[in-house]
Design an enzyme around this catalytic site. Sequence first.
Site, PDB file in Angstrom:
ATOM      1  NE  ARG A  43      13.063   9.717 -31.451  1.00 18.17           N
ATOM      2  CZ  ARG A  43      13.627   8.830 -32.260  1.00 18.17           C
ATOM      3  NH1 ARG A  43      14.778   9.109 -32.843  1.00 18.17           N
ATOM      4  NH2 ARG A  43      13.073   7.664 -32.453  1.00 18.17           N
ATOM      5  NE  ARG A  86      21.302  10.380 -30.210  1.00 18.53           N
ATOM      6  CZ  ARG A  86      20.065  10.118 -29.869  1.00 18.53           C
ATOM      7  NH1 ARG A  86      19.449   9.045 -30.304  1.00 18.53           N
ATOM      8  NH2 ARG A  86      19.394  10.922 -29.056  1.00 18.53           N
ATOM      9  CG  ASP A 145      11.148   9.403 -27.655  1.00 19.14           C
ATOM     10  OD1 ASP A 145      10.893  10.280 -26.805  1.00 19.14           O
ATOM     11  OD2 ASP A 145      12.211   9.376 -28.294  1.00 19.14           O
ATOM     12  CG  ASP A 196       9.847   6.434 -31.059  1.00 16.67           C
ATOM     13  OD1 ASP A 196      10.424   5.675 -30.254  1.00 16.67           O
ATOM     14  OD2 ASP A 196      10.426   7.330 -31.674  1.00 16.67           O
ATOM     15  CB  THR A 243      13.273   4.840 -26.680  1.00 17.29           C
ATOM     16  OG1 THR A 243      12.797   6.170 -26.951  1.00 17.29           O
ATOM     17  CG2 THR A 243      12.272   3.861 -27.259  1.00 17.29           C
ATOM     18  CG  ASP A 289      13.230   4.128 -34.429  1.00 17.89           C
ATOM     19  OD1 ASP A 289      14.064   4.817 -33.807  1.00 17.89           O
ATOM     20  OD2 ASP A 289      12.320   4.619 -35.111  1.00 17.89           O
ATOM     21  N   GLY A 293      19.248   7.486 -27.449  1.00 15.98           N
ATOM     22  CA  GLY A 293      18.782   8.300 -26.323  1.00 15.98           C
ATOM     23  C   GLY A 293      18.633   7.464 -25.069  1.00 15.98           C
TER      24      GLY A 293
END
Lengths: 331, 331, 331, 331
Positions: free
Chosen positions: A174, A74, A130, A132, A128, A105, A13
């Site tokens: 996400r 991706r 996110d 995360d 990212t 990740d 992303g």
Amino acid sequence: MAIKKIAVLTSGGDAPGMNACIRAVSLAAIGAGAEVIGYKYGYNGLLKQEYIHLDPYAVRNLLQRGGTVLHSARCEKFKQTDQLHIAAQHLNDAGVDGLVVVGGDGSFKGAERLQSIWDKPIVGVPGTIDNDVAGTDYTVGYHTAIQTAVESLDKVRDTAEAFERIFVVDVMGREAGFIALNSAISAGADHVLLPETFTTAAEELVKILDKLDKRRKNRANKSHIIVVTENLWPGGLNVLADSLQAESGVDVRILTLGHVQRGGSPVWQDRLLATKLGTYAVEIIKQGQKGMMSAINHRLPAAVPLNDVSIERKELNSYSMQIRDEISLLG
Amino acid sequence: MAIKKIAVLTSGGDAPGMNACIRAVSLAAIGAGAEVIGYKYGYNGLLKQEYIHLDPYAVRNLLQRGGTVLHSARCEKFKQTDQLHIAAQHLNDAGVDGLVVVGGDGSFKGAERLQSIWDKPIVGVPGTIDNDVAGTDYTVGYHTAIQTAVESLDKVRDTAEAFERIFVVDVMGREAGFIALNSAISAGADHVLLPETFTTAAEELVKILDKLDKRRKNRANKSHIIVVTENLWPGGLNVLADSLQAESGVDVRILTLGHVQRGGSPVWQDRLLATKLGTYAVEIIKQGQKGMMSAINHRLPAAVPLNDVSIERKELNSYSMQIRDEISLLG
Amino acid sequence: MAIKKIAVLTSGGDAPGMNACIRAVSLAAIGAGAEVIGYKYGYNGLLKQEYIHLDPYAVRNLLQRGGTVLHSARCEKFKQTDQLHIAAQHLNDAGVDGLVVVGGDGSFKGAERLQSIWDKPIVGVPGTIDNDVAGTDYTVGYHTAIQTAVESLDKVRDTAEAFERIFVVDVMGREAGFIALNSAISAGADHVLLPETFTTAAEELVKILDKLDKRRKNRANKSHIIVVTENLWPGGLNVLADSLQAESGVDVRILTLGHVQRGGSPVWQDRLLATKLGTYAVEIIKQGQKGMMSAINHRLPAAVPLNDVSIERKELNSYSMQIRDEISLLG
Amino acid sequence: MAIKKIAVLTSGGDAPGMNACIRAVSLAAIGAGAEVIGYKYGYNGLLKQEYIHLDPYAVRNLLQRGGTVLHSARCEKFKQTDQLHIAAQHLNDAGVDGLVVVGGDGSFKGAERLQSIWDKPIVGVPGTIDNDVAGTDYTVGYHTAIQTAVESLDKVRDTAEAFERIFVVDVMGREAGFIALNSAISAGADHVLLPETFTTAAEELVKILDKLDKRRKNRANKSHIIVVTENLWPGGLNVLADSLQAESGVDVRILTLGHVQRGGSPVWQDRLLATKLGTYAVEIIKQGQKGMMSAINHRLPAAVPLNDVSIERKELNSYSMQIRDEISLLG
């Protein structure tokens, strides 16, 4: 270790500040006497040997640009072992001494697999929105995504208050609530729904209605803003909106912020973070360390094994969680 | 004509700059020696005698604020004749010498009906992001909504190009293409779908695919942005996205900008326009003119009969329509 | 400790997020069952017993507003012991159980003096764009000031490059280089002058010319941006500009960003920080701790003795200092 | 008329939207089957035969970028007749069928002189933030410069009100008050000084003090913002600030917005205007018209003789002038 050529790619992303990473890696590598190439479309470019040269002219004025000039993608194929060997061969053919992978990740798992069969350093840079990624305080893009969400929430508040409506606003993240939690507190939202604490739709609905009820007692206005992490409410936000409208009698509207959160000129923290992590990634390569992530911890860069990154789940800030409940009863 | 008290209300869809209108009406009226009251929730406040006093303190710093401190609302009841008489009575009871209604054409119809039974001046100020009010070059809120849309499209472009995706972006405008046309040209979108020219889904799909095909020949990148006026595509944007993806083989994403277009601090043109139209509305009342809209034509304010406003359909700018086709084949 | 009334004031140089602090202190105190009053014009309001009541309505929508609704001011008088006693008496007369002072180190010195003679808790909340308060990772307003500076530098770059000029840009920071260092790196400036490292005008000029010379070899464009902390260059920026123009032969322009850096809606980090530090200040008061600063360290709030704050000088980030030199040779 | 090659250059003070002009001219010309070259550094590039090719790739994503990729410059030499002949020769040597000059009135004078000795069409596109070009309603860059000024004034207001200070803010505009007048009204400034109406420092000071006095009676706050067109106050703004402070007893600060007004991503009106004027300039060339300006009048493009442009002085909007006095007494 003398390095002659460094490669960089952006994967997964996209996030604001990826271009600033590309610039930082390039300038640091050039400063260390190396050439730099950038593979296009993430790991796909590595498999297809599709790359461009990154000299100081090429990265000029990239610092402030959203998106990624190397494009991202991706790459399902990259999970196959034979493809990893092709990638390693391509890196060797191109004379690459170290590879920097900017991504999240999922991209780091690819980096780890590739590192397991390639003998030169691969460094991950956490990029990212996110946030995360464990092992680093922040990821590149996160700060901008929240600022974008907050500015949108500020605008939504104007119209919510004008019409005294309830707005249910879907933000990205996400499986993680970082964007939702921080944008909700920073925008003074009335309630926030996080993957980390979500139980069932029935229970959460009771909590929301209870909160709205309490808040209405503290002020005349019936407008409310509820921030929801994407994909969280079972059946989608329409289900939540219908329930809320039926129970509260107040007009409910839905807004999905969507991909605007991935774009835009990065705010200064993402530019600075990208510059630090990108330059430090080159440092890690120069030191010959393999399978590392260039991370930021307590405001200083650090090399963290990619292996550790993948097994840890990152916690939301404990004090943010606490004030979320306190403040939002009155605000 | 000596006026002692002026009332103002905001009605219908909210728009950035409504607060600036309230401030301008108030300051101009106070400057003319009158008192000012503001009815809340559009015509509902008039029916319920719910209003606040607007002195210089009350309108301080309203110029730059999004939303409307008087709140807005639709008011179905106001279509009933008996309610009109109640409204007129309330205006008389409050000693109001003139009423300013800030809103769109729906609100103006209410103003006309009320004017037909009330003997003091009612003036409409065109306040709607849709710009779909004839008789005035621009409406208050329109400039800000487009700027918001363009800034969002700029961000979408970053992520569209990073992933080489097609983005279908839904913008507001109701039955008019002003926001869509201007934001599409200003953001360099590849295609725009307007209510004024839309034929059938099948025909429009052919045109879109043809355009994307031509553009792809002129550049390597497969990212495209298509701007669509809300509620235009039969069956919704998912239907369009599915068709596009099936035909083009490119990943398609949808984004609905939604209510952020109604919020935010107004850009300078909406502040200036609101200030001009608001002060001129007071001028019209002072002149004793009834059933007028305070409009802007060729950069000067003018009084236009509300009656003329309702029967005319406003045209999109002809040269904008022309360059839309020329530029977008290459750009 | 049961608290019945909390007072808050904003003092010294204003900073974006001060309003968010006022809101957070108020909501947290009200949530704890206390009343809240806000003294106006910093310590002056305390001396004149000039205050307002802060209930949930009063602080509504303060989170996103620049400036401070309590106003700020310096207060020379507050250095006199007799005035401190008057202030303590006023606090007691008003039934105040704890005082929150939002400001910088100058304001904290006043807080310490007052604490030495008053027996209830006084808590400082670091609110200053300069970030020059030791004991806390960040101060409220700092993040917004840098974002404002970076956005201005982005604009300056456009015109600098169009005309191939050198721009010398003065940013705020008082005796500290936090704003200058971070905005320079984040905007990709060519050079930055910091109070922490400045030697003499002669030496610094040599370094600047040397840097410009090196950069010009790496790119065709002769435009450069040099960021300077306010009041740093002996004789003012005109002196520097004249020297640069004489030595480089390139057209040099000066820009002083000035007070725009103190205004504007706070970015999300300042809103979040203000909310955390404000609520935590109330927590410190509830715990009965005296003479503390509500600080943020490693992303969690902490109580830090005001006494420690005043004796320590805060260091610039070491890695930022390092990349400043590396990156800027090429970028 | 069949055109095979069009040249474009940007000249004089840079303005946001110049890049959008370059893109529009290029795309329109390419669409008409012509090649496009861009001379660098204004007329200097024409004299030195320094140019680049502008194909669709080269102008991609220029629409939203501040500055000018062709760079701009003044060119004193271009006033010499022999240089004009060199320029014409260079255009002929390069096979150029028409030249587009984006700039202000100074640049247009050069265009006229060159047109007088060259037999192919030269078209001016008004690009300047000052809006001081007669014959066109607006110039490219003007809308963005005012928005930038207004956003800065909004920030200044925050700090002005926090400290109850008077701010004197210098905005650009050269000999014209367009930016000052519009930004002052749009930001709710208390007073504005315009070259069009300025008499003497003594008289203007009386007016300012009178206005501040009246406003203070209408509100408690002693903060005021005074907008001044650059280079207008005799002796500079320090002189004005000192007088104001001495007379009012209120702390006075100066802010010079400066070159940020020339940079930044253009707002949508400048993007749209640039696109219209740029495409229409190509249309004028195709029609074989010489010595024209591509202008916007009543929202439609038009060809206006450059000769007429140079002799006319452009008036400020009369209604803006009127409300300036009315509104600002109360504010």
